[in-house]
Structure formats: structure tokens, C-alpha cells
Design an enzyme around this catalytic site. Structure first.
Site, PDB file in Angstrom:
ATOM      1  N   ILE A   1      43.758  38.180  39.633  1.00 51.90           N
ATOM      2  CA  ILE A   1      42.035  38.036  39.507  1.00 51.90           C
ATOM      3  C   ILE A   1      41.771  37.955  38.131  1.00 51.90           C
ATOM      4  CG2 ILE A   1      41.553  39.340  41.573  1.00 51.90           C
ATOM      5  CD1 ILE A   1      40.387  41.546  39.658  1.00 51.90           C
ATOM      6  N   ASP A   2      42.657  38.364  37.185  1.00 48.74           N
ATOM      7  CA  ASP A   2      42.163  38.452  35.694  1.00 48.74           C
ATOM      8  C   ASP A   2      42.385  36.977  35.249  1.00 48.74           C
ATOM      9  OD1 ASP A   2      42.011  41.062  35.605  1.00 48.74           O
ATOM     10  OD2 ASP A   2      44.193  41.517  34.985  1.00 48.74           O
TER      11      ASP A   2
ATOM     12  N   GLU B   1      35.564  45.880  31.474  1.00 48.38           N
ATOM     13  CA  GLU B   1      35.856  46.710  31.360  1.00 48.38           C
ATOM     14  C   GLU B   1      36.644  47.226  30.011  1.00 48.38           C
ATOM     15  OE1 GLU B   1      38.955  48.300  34.194  1.00 48.38           O
ATOM     16  OE2 GLU B   1      39.826  46.120  34.235  1.00 48.38           O
TER      17      GLU B   1
ATOM     18  N   GLN C   1      36.171  44.038  44.021  1.00 45.52           N
ATOM     19  CA  GLN C   1      36.129  42.525  43.571  1.00 45.52           C
ATOM     20  C   GLN C   1      37.411  41.865  43.602  1.00 45.52           C
ATOM     21  OE1 GLN C   1      35.568  43.095  39.051  1.00 45.52           O
ATOM     22  NE2 GLN C   1      35.648  45.150  39.808  1.00 45.52           N
ATOM     23  N   ARG C   2      38.401  42.706  43.849  1.00 41.51           N
ATOM     24  CA  ARG C   2      39.767  42.136  43.890  1.00 41.51           C
ATOM     25  C   ARG C   2      40.160  41.761  45.448  1.00 41.51           C
ATOM     26  NH1 ARG C   2      44.139  46.539  41.468  1.00 41.51           N
ATOM     27  NH2 ARG C   2      44.044  47.853  43.209  1.00 41.51           N
TER      28      ARG C   2
END
Lengths: 400, 400
Positions: free
Chosen positions: A141-142, A243, A291-292
Site C-alpha cells: 500500500i506504500d 505517520e 486502510q490496508r
């Protein structure tokens, strides 16, 4: 001959779709007999813990259901192979398992760390003249894998973030008093997912008004000035923050107006900082693991591409003899959106990170440009059809 | 004659649907000319801050879009009317505004506190022989309004919680190491929403394995024993806990193994407590405001019922002369699910709360019974068709 697939690293909404892509394409090859799933990533190969995927993915519906199920159906791991020159015992065990099950190609779906495994295994097999293809299928997801235009799993996470953020925006505007809402989004080193919150602008939504990424220098003074300036125009200020922004260095000593130490997490930290300096209603929200793994609002483009890149990995290994590669996307055009799938040298991908481009960050370091918006928009398009049972999305489950 | 509508209290995914229900039904009455929306609840009446809803809800599509838009389109307030015997100045201002705009009926969509306003206004109008009908339309994700079987907004929140929790369950199971995941769910005094997480059982999902509500006595010792026992059977233990459970009393003095004070919030508190005693991977997740505004995964049953109860309020006031009432649901049967809509004496509803039934809590106080499951399931059925633009759900917006 047989093949094996494994999943590694943190969960995404699309990692099972890539598994389905590998499986579905491999089924078309007459020379492939069994398709093994390795439980908990490479650990399943090391510990001889394999399952026959044809016994669990039986119907077309099974595959379609698994495609839309988040997280890793085969489990995951955080396992780093030692260098074979230091200690080749794990390599020997892996080779034994592959020999035992006549596995001639291994597909590893994962992120930066998993590509390290692909790279090392391929090098070991080449050195020892063992003909086993090792191909990496990207996911994270990054969105921080090098060389590929983007990474499966990212588009769904971005769609979750945008959808949820828009609802938080609605929620934040109900009262007549001014407020600041800080939404903390995943991304320790790379700000792609936080930056993607800009997509709401495509629908005329001015929020989030401020976007802070790890790639730009963060200053508390400028942050507070930013929030104050925005609050003069908007009653409910919305801040999207990664974050990983660098405001934590000084945190261990930082105390609030009452001498209390700030609580952990960037969101909580900025919440207290903002409250101390603004005196208005402030809250912080962490989108956390939702979110993931938010597959009920996954991007269909993402799920389809995840499947396609898995299938392409099979063709690369079986048709062209590719090994030591990670499959990647190359964007051909934005409008209409078109991408090609290409093999990349895994040595150029493993253990490296792709950061959000500095030129897509505004000079003030508190927002992103229209180029970023144009990059992100195609990746969140489309919605999968969800099956509901008893009012709840149906998930594919291997066990209890 | 004209009528006015206002929204009050915390946002939900269904409160705009009730507004549409009132508006849509009122449009059918020839004797009703204008339909006013009061901005920020009763404050809009006090401050003469009204809008003509026919100017913003023009097409059928506007109404359908607003029905699916979360939060309060007219804004909200937290305003408590003084007793008129102590100070009747606000009552006089309200009466003036109603007279100025020829408003003969006022519909107040809100929770326990808003029903206090309905009750007091109705009593004041009766005492002073002013013919203005005041009718309450219930809403709250807490589901704690008395006499009504359930409350609009709750079903959508429950569907969000179930859907999200199921994804968190998938996410929690990826690694081979044991873990405990604590999910903190809204509900300060009433545990309805936390209890509703049991609906996953209808699809054979054993998690959440433990459910703690404010209505049962909480003991840290028993909690730790519960988690230990469950962890012997399940690798990834899932705990659903209401934000209002009574473990906070002793919190201000409580310290962890290192002498640090526990952080705020039930989830964080239990996270640290569990980590100290279990030594395994522990995380806590707060569903935060997303659970009350998650309209993209709203319950269609909830949205439809919210509309219907708004429409019924209009008929009650206009056809039957009802005033000083709150509309409520009476459940006729579970299977097939059928409900009727009835007027309730608002004096029996205002400032009172309906708690989760003790008889639906298991004797151990750590879970709920099949009766609870049967009660919850009909409320989360069905999904609204969402319009997407640029990959993002479209919301109805009154302003920027």
C-alpha cells in the site's frame, strides 16, 4: 512440473487478487501439474508447509471471491534470508522442498523485503545451476517499490483513504464552532498514500486543506501558521499527515502546556500541539489497518491490475524463462489510462524505495500539485461487485 | 402555512435520509407552502438562520443523493433549552421566528437531548395556546432511545462495524505468531453497537471472540483469564469492547510494568494491560467517527426506515394533529422482518436511555446471546446504490 506461490509482508486488499492471477494463468499451462501455496511466505517452503491450491480454488466463483478478499489467504511472514555466502542452510532447505515437490517456478508476492528473497534465491539457483525460476510480484500500500509506475494494493488503499476522508470531512462540519481534524495515514518513509488524499479535489472538495509528507521538511512553527491561516477561511480544517513525518525527533522531550509528555503517534502529537496553540476543538484520527484491508471499497482497477500482473509473472517465467525479476507497471498514458506490464531486474528493486517526487510537493511543503492528482486518479477507478450474505461482505476463508 | 426541519446531536449515516423523508412527504401537502431548514439545529430558529429547502432539493436525484450522504446537511448543535419557568426568553425568540415565517409544524431529528427540546417546546406551546406542532424524529448510532425498537442511524453504524471488523479479522490472521486485537467501538453508556459485532457469527465467523459492554460488570482479572483461554484455541484473538466499559475508574492510578501511566481510551488501556500480562503482539484499534459517518457501507434497511419515519412524522402532525411526540419503530416480526411506525409520548423518551438487555448478555459477561443476533441481523440488510464520480462516492453538499 509444479509451481509454488507465496505471499509476504503486510496485508493489502489486492494481494489475493495477484495470487488468483498467478493461479489462473498457471492453470492454462498443460505442463504445470500442481500449483502449491506456501503458508506464511517463504517459511512455508522452509518448513514444508504447502497446500495444493487446486483443492481450495475449485470454481471460478472461488477465484472471484478470493480476488475481493483482503489480506493474505496463505498467511505472511517477515523473514529475511541470510546471505548464502555466510550461511546457506536455509537455501539448501528451500532447494530440498522445491526438489521434493518438483517445483520449477516460484512466485513471491510481496514488497521491498520480499524482493530481497527473490533476488537472493535467484542468485543462489544460478550459481548452483539449479533450474528454478524465481519471479517477484509486487504489492504494497506504500507504493514505494522502485521502477514500477505503481504497486498493486496501493490503489485500493488510496480509494479507502479518499472515501473515508470525505466522510470524516462531512462529519467535521456539523457544529458551528471552529475545529481542526488531523488524519494520520500510513507511510513511514514514503508519503504516496497520504498524498493520494488530494484526489477529493477532482470532485471540488477543498479538503484536506493541508497535506504533510515524510519527503518534505516539517516545521512545527510553519505547521501552526498553516493551520491558523486555513482556519481563517474554513471553519473545519482538515489535515492529512503521514505517520512518518519528521516531527518525532524532538518528541521524547516535548511536553504540553501542562508539562505532560505528548502521547505516541504523529496524529496524537499534532492533536495536542494544535490544541495547545489554537485553543479550538481538535481531534486526531488514525486510519490504522483499515486502510490496508478495506476491500469493501477496493479499487477495481487495482484488483484487475493485481490479477494481470500475477498472470504476467507466470508467462514471463514459463514462456520467456524469466527469473530474478520483479514484474512492474509502465504507464503509457493518463487519459485514457493505459499501462503495460514489464519485467524488471529485481536487483534494481530489492531493498530500495521510491519516494514521492519532490517536484510534486508545493513550495510551501504543505500540499501536492496537479501532477500528483493526475497520477493518482486512474488508480482508484471502478468498484468490484461485492457479494453480501446476511448483510455482510462474503470473504474467502481457508480456515477458522 | 410553512414547516421547519432541524437536525441535532452527533452525525449518523441516516439523519439526512430522515430529513428527505420529512421534506418529501411535506411536498405532498397542498396546504404546506415553504419547507424551511434550520441551520445548526434549534440554534437556527433562535438566530433566524433558515434556508428554503425547496431551493436546494430541486430534483428527485437531489433527494436520493442527500439520502446517501452522511452527517447533518443542515449542521447540528448541542443546545439545551432552559426550563421556561426559569427563563422563557429563548422560547419567546423561537415563537417569534415561527410566527415570522408562519411555521406551524417543527420536526426535530435527533437523540435523547433533542427530544428534551421537543418536549419543552411542545409544553410551552400548549401552555400558551400556540398552535404549533412539535414532532421528534429519532436518530442515534447508540440505539439507546427508549420505547422504539431501534433508532435510525444504528443499522448503518452496525453494518460499518461488522464490515470493518471482518476486514480487521482477516488482517490479524496473517502472521504465524499469536496476537490479540482490541477494537474499541462507540457507546459510552449503552453497548448496542459493540454488541452488534456478533452479526459476523451469522456467516460462521467465530470472531470477535469476546464482547464487553458497559451493561455488564468488567473485571480486569476475568478479562485477562478470558483472553488467555481464547488464545489457547485461536492464534489471533479479537476483542470488541465498548468505549464505555467500567475499567476506567481505577485508571488514573494504574501504571504499567514500567511505572508509566496508561494512555487514555479503553482500547489503549486494554492494549497495554494485555501486553503486560500476555507478552504477545497486541494492538488496539479505535473505529472513531468513521463508524457513525460510514455512508458508503450504509444499511439500505436503515436508510429506507429513516426516510419512512421522517415521512410518518409529517403525517402524524398534519393528518392527526400529533405534537409532543417522538416517532418510533415497533417490530412486528423478525422473519420476515416487519416493523410498524408509531407515535410515542416524548415525555417517556426525552432524557432517558434504553440499555442493552442484561438477558442478552452471556452469564460470563463476555459475549451476547442468539437473541441479540436475531435482533441485530435485519437492521443491517441491503446496500444503497452509490454514485461514484472520479472513483469517489458523490455526496450532497450545501456549501464548501
Amino acid at each position: 512440473m509444479n509451481i509454488a506461490i507465496a505471499q509476504s509482508g503486510g496485508p493489502t486488499a489486492a494481494i489475493n487478487s495477484s495470487l488468483c492471477g498467478v493461479f489462473d494463468e498457471a492453470e492454462k499451462y498443460n505442463e504445470i501439474d500442481r500449483i502449491y501455496g506456501s503458508l506464511n511466505g517463504i517459511e512455508g517452503i522452509l518448513n514444508d508447509n504447502l497446500i495444493d491450491l487446486k483443492e481450495v480454488l475449485i470454481t471460478e466463483n472461488d477465484k472471484q471471491l478470493l480476488k475481493r478478499t483482503p489480506s493474505t489467504v496463505l498467511g505472511s511472514c517477515r523473514f529475511k534470508l541470510k546471505n548464502s555466502s555466510d550461511d546457506d542452510s536455509d537455501y539448501k532447505r528451500i532447494t530440498q522442498t522445491f526438489a521434493k515437490y518438483d517445483i520449477k517456478a516460484f512466485f513471491y508476492i510481496g514488497g521491498n523485503d520480499s524482493m530481497d528473497t527473490v533476488m537472493k534465491l535467484d542468485a543462489y539457483f544460478r550459481e548452483n545451476h539449479i533450474d528454478i525460476k524465481v519471479v517477484g510480484v509486487p504489492k504494497t500500500i506504500d507504493n514505494d517499490l522502485p521502477l514500477t509506475d505503481h504497486t498493486p494494493g496501493f490503489g485500493s488503499a488510496a480509494k479507502y483513504v479518499a472515501t473515508t476522508l470525505q466522510e470524516i470531512i462531512r462529519d467535521s462540519r456539523v457544529y458551528s464552532i471552529p475545529s481542526v481534524t488531523i488524519v494520520e495515514i500510513m507511510g513511514r518513509d514514503a508519503g504516496w498514500l497520504t498524498a493520494s488524499s488530494c484526489v477529493l479535489r477532482a470532485n471540488g472538495e477543498p479538503a484536506p486543506h493541508l497535506i504533510y509528507l515524510p519527503e518534505s521538511d516539517f516545521s512545527q512553527e510553519r505547521y501552526l501558521e498553516d493551520v491558523k491561516r486555513i482556519s481563517e477561511r474554513y471553519k473545519a480544517v482538515i489535515v492529512a499527515v503521514s505517520e512518518g513525518i519528521d516531527c518525532l525527533a524532538s518528541r521524547s522531550e516535548a511536553t504540553d502546556a501542562f508539562g505532560h509528555k505528548y502521547l505516541s503517534g504523529v496524529g496524537k502529537y499534532l492533536e495536542e500541539l494544535t490544541r495547545d496553540h489554537m485553543g479550538c476543538k481538535v481531534r486526531s484520527i488514525e486510519l490504522n489497518v483499515m486502510q490496508r484491508c478495506g476491500s469493501h471499497i477496493a479499487s477495481l482497477t487495482d484488483l484487475d491490475e493485481a490479477w494481470r500482473i500475477g498472470a504476467a509473472a507466470v508467462n514471463e517465467a514459463l514462456k520467456y524463462g524469466g527469473s530474478g525479476i520483479m514484474m512492474g507497471f509502465r504507464r503509457i498514458s493518463n487519459n485514457p489510462y493505459r499501462v503495460g506490464i514489464v519485467p524488471l531486474d529485481v536487483r534494481e528493486c530489492a531493498n530500495k524505495a521510491k519516494y514521492f517526487p519532490k517536484e510534486w510537493i508545493t513550495p510551501e511543503g504543505n500540499n501536492v500539485t496537479i501532477d500528483a492528482l493526475n497520477y493518482f486518479l486512474p488508480l482508484i477507478q471502478g468498484e468490484p461487485k461485492i457479494d453480501y450474505r446476511n448483510g455482510i461482505p462474503v470473504h474467502f476463508r481457508l480456515d477458522q
